[in-house]
Design a protein around this motif. Structure first.
Motif, PDB file in Angstrom:
ATOM      1  N   ALA A  21     -42.195  51.787 -67.594  1.00  0.00           N
ATOM      2  CA  ALA A  21     -41.809  50.695 -66.696  1.00  0.00           C
ATOM      3  C   ALA A  21     -42.533  50.781 -65.348  1.00  0.00           C
ATOM      4  N   PHE A  22     -42.666  52.005 -64.831  1.00  0.00           N
ATOM      5  CA  PHE A  22     -43.240  52.164 -63.489  1.00  0.00           C
ATOM      6  C   PHE A  22     -44.764  52.315 -63.503  1.00  0.00           C
ATOM      7  N   GLU A  23     -45.358  52.343 -64.696  1.00  0.00           N
ATOM      8  CA  GLU A  23     -46.777  52.705 -64.800  1.00  0.00           C
ATOM      9  C   GLU A  23     -47.691  51.850 -63.917  1.00  0.00           C
ATOM     10  N   ALA A  85     -34.915  50.289 -64.475  1.00  0.00           N
ATOM     11  CA  ALA A  85     -36.222  50.138 -65.121  1.00  0.00           C
ATOM     12  C   ALA A  85     -36.064  49.340 -66.405  1.00  0.00           C
ATOM     13  N   VAL A  86     -37.015  48.440 -66.620  1.00  0.00           N
ATOM     14  CA  VAL A  86     -37.072  47.657 -67.859  1.00  0.00           C
ATOM     15  C   VAL A  86     -38.466  47.851 -68.449  1.00  0.00           C
ATOM     16  N   HIS A  87     -38.525  48.112 -69.727  1.00  0.00           N
ATOM     17  CA  HIS A  87     -39.818  48.335 -70.383  1.00  0.00           C
ATOM     18  C   HIS A  87     -40.701  47.088 -70.213  1.00  0.00           C
ATOM     19  N   CYS A  89     -42.485  45.491 -72.117  1.00  0.00           N
ATOM     20  CA  CYS A  89     -42.361  44.523 -73.234  1.00  0.00           C
ATOM     21  C   CYS A  89     -41.134  43.630 -73.078  1.00  0.00           C
ATOM     22  N   ALA A  90     -40.163  44.052 -72.277  1.00  0.00           N
ATOM     23  CA  ALA A  90     -38.903  43.293 -72.148  1.00  0.00           C
ATOM     24  C   ALA A  90     -38.739  42.682 -70.755  1.00  0.00           C
ATOM     25  N   GLN A  91     -39.743  42.854 -69.884  1.00  0.00           N
ATOM     26  CA  GLN A  91     -39.593  42.376 -68.496  1.00  0.00           C
ATOM     27  C   GLN A  91     -39.664  40.852 -68.413  1.00  0.00           C
ATOM     28  N   GLY A  92     -39.081  40.329 -67.345  1.00  0.00           N
ATOM     29  CA  GLY A  92     -39.176  38.901 -67.060  1.00  0.00           C
ATOM     30  C   GLY A  92     -38.248  38.034 -67.886  1.00  0.00           C
ATOM     31  N   ALA A  93     -37.320  38.659 -68.615  1.00  0.00           N
ATOM     32  CA  ALA A  93     -36.412  37.890 -69.481  1.00  0.00           C
ATOM     33  C   ALA A  93     -34.962  38.005 -69.025  1.00  0.00           C
ATOM     34  N   GLY A  94     -34.729  38.574 -67.859  1.00  0.00           N
ATOM     35  CA  GLY A  94     -33.381  38.624 -67.313  1.00  0.00           C
ATOM     36  C   GLY A  94     -32.633  39.932 -67.538  1.00  0.00           C
ATOM     37  N   LEU A  95     -33.259  40.885 -68.234  1.00  0.00           N
ATOM     38  CA  LEU A  95     -32.539  42.134 -68.515  1.00  0.00           C
ATOM     39  C   LEU A  95     -32.278  42.944 -67.235  1.00  0.00           C
ATOM     40  N   GLY A  96     -33.275  43.020 -66.358  1.00  0.00           N
ATOM     41  CA  GLY A  96     -33.082  43.755 -65.100  1.00  0.00           C
ATOM     42  C   GLY A  96     -31.917  43.188 -64.308  1.00  0.00           C
ATOM     43  N   THR A  97     -31.868  41.867 -64.242  1.00  0.00           N
ATOM     44  CA  THR A  97     -30.765  41.199 -63.533  1.00  0.00           C
ATOM     45  C   THR A  97     -29.428  41.542 -64.190  1.00  0.00           C
ATOM     46  N   ASP A 124     -42.890  44.715 -54.962  1.00  0.00           N
ATOM     47  CA  ASP A 124     -42.359  43.384 -54.655  1.00  0.00           C
ATOM     48  C   ASP A 124     -41.449  42.827 -55.749  1.00  0.00           C
ATOM     49  N   VAL A 125     -41.709  43.195 -57.015  1.00  0.00           N
ATOM     50  CA  VAL A 125     -40.849  42.709 -58.104  1.00  0.00           C
ATOM     51  C   VAL A 125     -39.441  43.271 -57.928  1.00  0.00           C
ATOM     52  N   SER A 126     -39.391  44.559 -57.568  1.00  0.00           N
ATOM     53  CA  SER A 126     -38.102  45.202 -57.342  1.00  0.00           C
ATOM     54  C   SER A 126     -37.384  44.565 -56.144  1.00  0.00           C
ATOM     55  N   ARG A 128     -37.676  41.605 -55.010  1.00  0.00           N
ATOM     56  CA  ARG A 128     -37.217  40.275 -55.420  1.00  0.00           C
ATOM     57  C   ARG A 128     -35.938  40.378 -56.260  1.00  0.00           C
ATOM     58  N   LEU A 129     -35.922  41.333 -57.191  1.00  0.00           N
ATOM     59  CA  LEU A 129     -34.744  41.514 -58.045  1.00  0.00           C
ATOM     60  C   LEU A 129     -33.497  41.766 -57.198  1.00  0.00           C
ATOM     61  N   PHE A 130     -33.621  42.688 -56.233  1.00  0.00           N
ATOM     62  CA  PHE A 130     -32.449  43.039 -55.420  1.00  0.00           C
ATOM     63  C   PHE A 130     -32.066  41.880 -54.496  1.00  0.00           C
TER      64      PHE A 130
HETATM   65  C1  LIG Z   1     -37.738  45.548 -61.419  1.00  0.00           C
HETATM   66  C2  LIG Z   1     -37.422  45.392 -62.908  1.00  0.00           C
HETATM   67  C3  LIG Z   1     -36.298  46.360 -63.280  1.00  0.00           C
HETATM   68  C4  LIG Z   1     -36.972  43.946 -63.152  1.00  0.00           C
HETATM   69  O1  LIG Z   1     -36.582  43.870 -64.534  1.00  0.00           O
HETATM   70  P1  LIG Z   1     -36.737  42.476 -65.345  1.00  0.00           P
HETATM   71  O2  LIG Z   1     -35.965  42.567 -66.593  1.00  0.00           O
HETATM   72  O3  LIG Z   1     -38.169  42.116 -65.456  1.00  0.00           O
HETATM   73  O4  LIG Z   1     -36.009  41.504 -64.321  1.00  0.00           O
HETATM   74  P2  LIG Z   1     -35.576  40.005 -64.546  1.00  0.00           P
HETATM   75  O5  LIG Z   1     -36.197  39.456 -65.802  1.00  0.00           O
HETATM   76  O6  LIG Z   1     -34.099  39.963 -64.457  1.00  0.00           O
HETATM   77  O7  LIG Z   1     -36.271  39.302 -63.306  1.00  0.00           O
HETATM   78  C5  LIG Z   1     -36.006  39.633 -61.956  1.00  0.00           C
HETATM   79  C6  LIG Z   1     -36.956  38.851 -61.063  1.00  0.00           C
HETATM   80  O8  LIG Z   1     -38.263  39.448 -61.087  1.00  0.00           O
HETATM   81  C7  LIG Z   1     -39.232  38.501 -61.546  1.00  0.00           C
HETATM   82  N1  LIG Z   1     -40.164  39.233 -62.377  1.00  0.00           N
HETATM   83  C8  LIG Z   1     -39.880  39.974 -63.450  1.00  0.00           C
HETATM   84  N2  LIG Z   1     -41.013  40.521 -63.936  1.00  0.00           N
HETATM   85  C9  LIG Z   1     -42.018  40.097 -63.137  1.00  0.00           C
HETATM   86  C10 LIG Z   1     -43.421  40.332 -63.091  1.00  0.00           C
HETATM   87  N3  LIG Z   1     -44.030  41.145 -63.999  1.00  0.00           N
HETATM   88  N4  LIG Z   1     -44.152  39.764 -62.112  1.00  0.00           N
HETATM   89  C11 LIG Z   1     -43.558  38.978 -61.200  1.00  0.00           C
HETATM   90  N5  LIG Z   1     -42.224  38.725 -61.169  1.00  0.00           N
HETATM   91  C12 LIG Z   1     -41.473  39.273 -62.123  1.00  0.00           C
HETATM   92  C13 LIG Z   1     -38.448  37.500 -62.326  1.00  0.00           C
HETATM   93  O9  LIG Z   1     -39.128  36.252 -62.358  1.00  0.00           O
HETATM   94  C14 LIG Z   1     -37.158  37.438 -61.537  1.00  0.00           C
HETATM   95  O10 LIG Z   1     -37.298  36.646 -60.400  1.00  0.00           O
HETATM   96  P3  LIG Z   1     -36.473  35.309 -60.288  1.00  0.00           P
HETATM   97  O11 LIG Z   1     -35.006  35.724 -60.405  1.00  0.00           O
HETATM   98  O12 LIG Z   1     -36.812  34.839 -58.933  1.00  0.00           O
HETATM   99  O13 LIG Z   1     -36.918  34.450 -61.409  1.00  0.00           O
HETATM  100  C15 LIG Z   1     -38.672  45.617 -63.788  1.00  0.00           C
HETATM  101  O14 LIG Z   1     -39.708  44.754 -63.360  1.00  0.00           O
HETATM  102  C16 LIG Z   1     -39.155  47.044 -63.769  1.00  0.00           C
HETATM  103  O15 LIG Z   1     -38.694  47.893 -64.534  1.00  0.00           O
HETATM  104  N6  LIG Z   1     -40.115  47.344 -62.863  1.00  0.00           N
HETATM  105  C17 LIG Z   1     -40.663  48.674 -62.776  1.00  0.00           C
HETATM  106  C18 LIG Z   1     -39.634  49.659 -62.294  1.00  0.00           C
HETATM  107  C19 LIG Z   1     -39.151  49.339 -60.888  1.00  0.00           C
HETATM  108  O16 LIG Z   1     -39.922  48.988 -60.008  1.00  0.00           O
HETATM  109  N7  LIG Z   1     -37.827  49.526 -60.673  1.00  0.00           N
HETATM  110  C20 LIG Z   1     -37.185  49.274 -59.400  1.00  0.00           C
HETATM  111  C21 LIG Z   1     -37.333  50.454 -58.491  1.00  0.00           C
HETATM  112  S1  LIG Z   1     -36.339  50.270 -57.028  1.00  0.00           S
END
Ligand SMILES: CC(C)(COP(=O)(O)OP(=O)(O)OC[C@H]1O[C@@H](n2cnc3c(N)ncnc32)[C@H](O)[C@@H]1OP(=O)(O)O)[C@@H](O)C(=O)NCCC(=O)NCCS
Length: 143
Positions: A21-23, A85-87, A89-97, A124-126, A128-130
């Motif tokens: 996930a963090f790679e 962390a979300v793998h 392959c599963a990112q961007g589908a709402g699992l992190g949320t 920045d993705v993290s 945004r999630l928070f």
């Molecule tokens: C951060 C993380 C857990 C989010 O998991 P996820 O399942 O992809 O999250 P969601 O699908 O619920 O999306 C959360 C938001 O990030 C956005 N997002 C997800 N993947 C993205 C990507 N690859 N690029 C840009 N935005 C992305 C989504 O669009 C969503 O934003 P929105 O609510 O404005 O639409 C995941 O990206 C991850 O594991 N990242 C690496 C590990 C990490 O950085 N962990 C946090 C450390 S504090």
């Protein structure tokens, strides 16, 4: 995707997930370091591990798709998201949320009124999630 409580017993699988996930992020680390870091979270180095507020999602073939680990960390004066962390392959589908909200809901049921997380500059993705889930950004000053 089945989501279930995480008791921290499968450190190798959790480390492998975190490594993948963090790679591509600013927080990338070698697999061995993730193994040590996750062992430290489970074993209390970052506060008391909270299995009732920690969750993981199963993917196919016995692998994990996502995880959130929470601890109660005196240094942060309360509960902390120690890992989410979300793998890829599963990112961007709402699992992190979903994992984040499950964790915060469980903390709330246990009586905690705040929850913190540390986000590295550039992740920045993290951020945004928070922020999309009611966390408020505070700068951390070190020095
Ligand atoms: C951060 C993380 C857990 C989010 O998991 P996820 O399942 O992809 O999250 P969601 O699908 O619920 O999306 C959360 C938001 O990030 C956005 N997002 C997800 N993947 C993205 C990507 N690859 N690029 C840009 N935005 C992305 C989504 O669009 C969503 O934003 P929105 O609510 O404005 O639409 C995941 O990206 C991850 O594991 N990242 C690496 C590990 C990490 O950085 N962990 C946090 C450390 S504090």
């Amino acid at each position: 995707m089945p989501v279930r409580p995480c008791d921290g017993s499968d450190i190798e699988k959790l480390a492998s997930l975190a490594h993948a996930a963090f790679e591509e992020t600013v927080d990338h680390e070698p697999l061995g370091l993730w193994t040590r870091k996750i062992s430290s979270i489970i074993n209390g180095k970052y506060g008391t591990f909270l299995p009732t507020a920690s969750f993981m999602a199963d993917a196919t073939a016995g692998q994990l798709a996502g995880v959130v680990l929470a601890t109660n960390f005196l240094f942060y004066r309360g509960p902390v998201i120690a890992l989410i962390a979300v793998h890829p392959c599963a990112q961007g589908a709402g699992l992190g949320t979903y994992l984040l909200r499950s964790c915060v809901n469980a903390l709330s049921v246990e009586g905690f009124t705040v929850c913190r997380a540390r986000i590295s500059p550039g992740n920045d993705v993290s951020k945004r999630l928070f922020q999309r889930n009611a966390f408020v950004l505070r700068e951390l000053w070190v020095g």
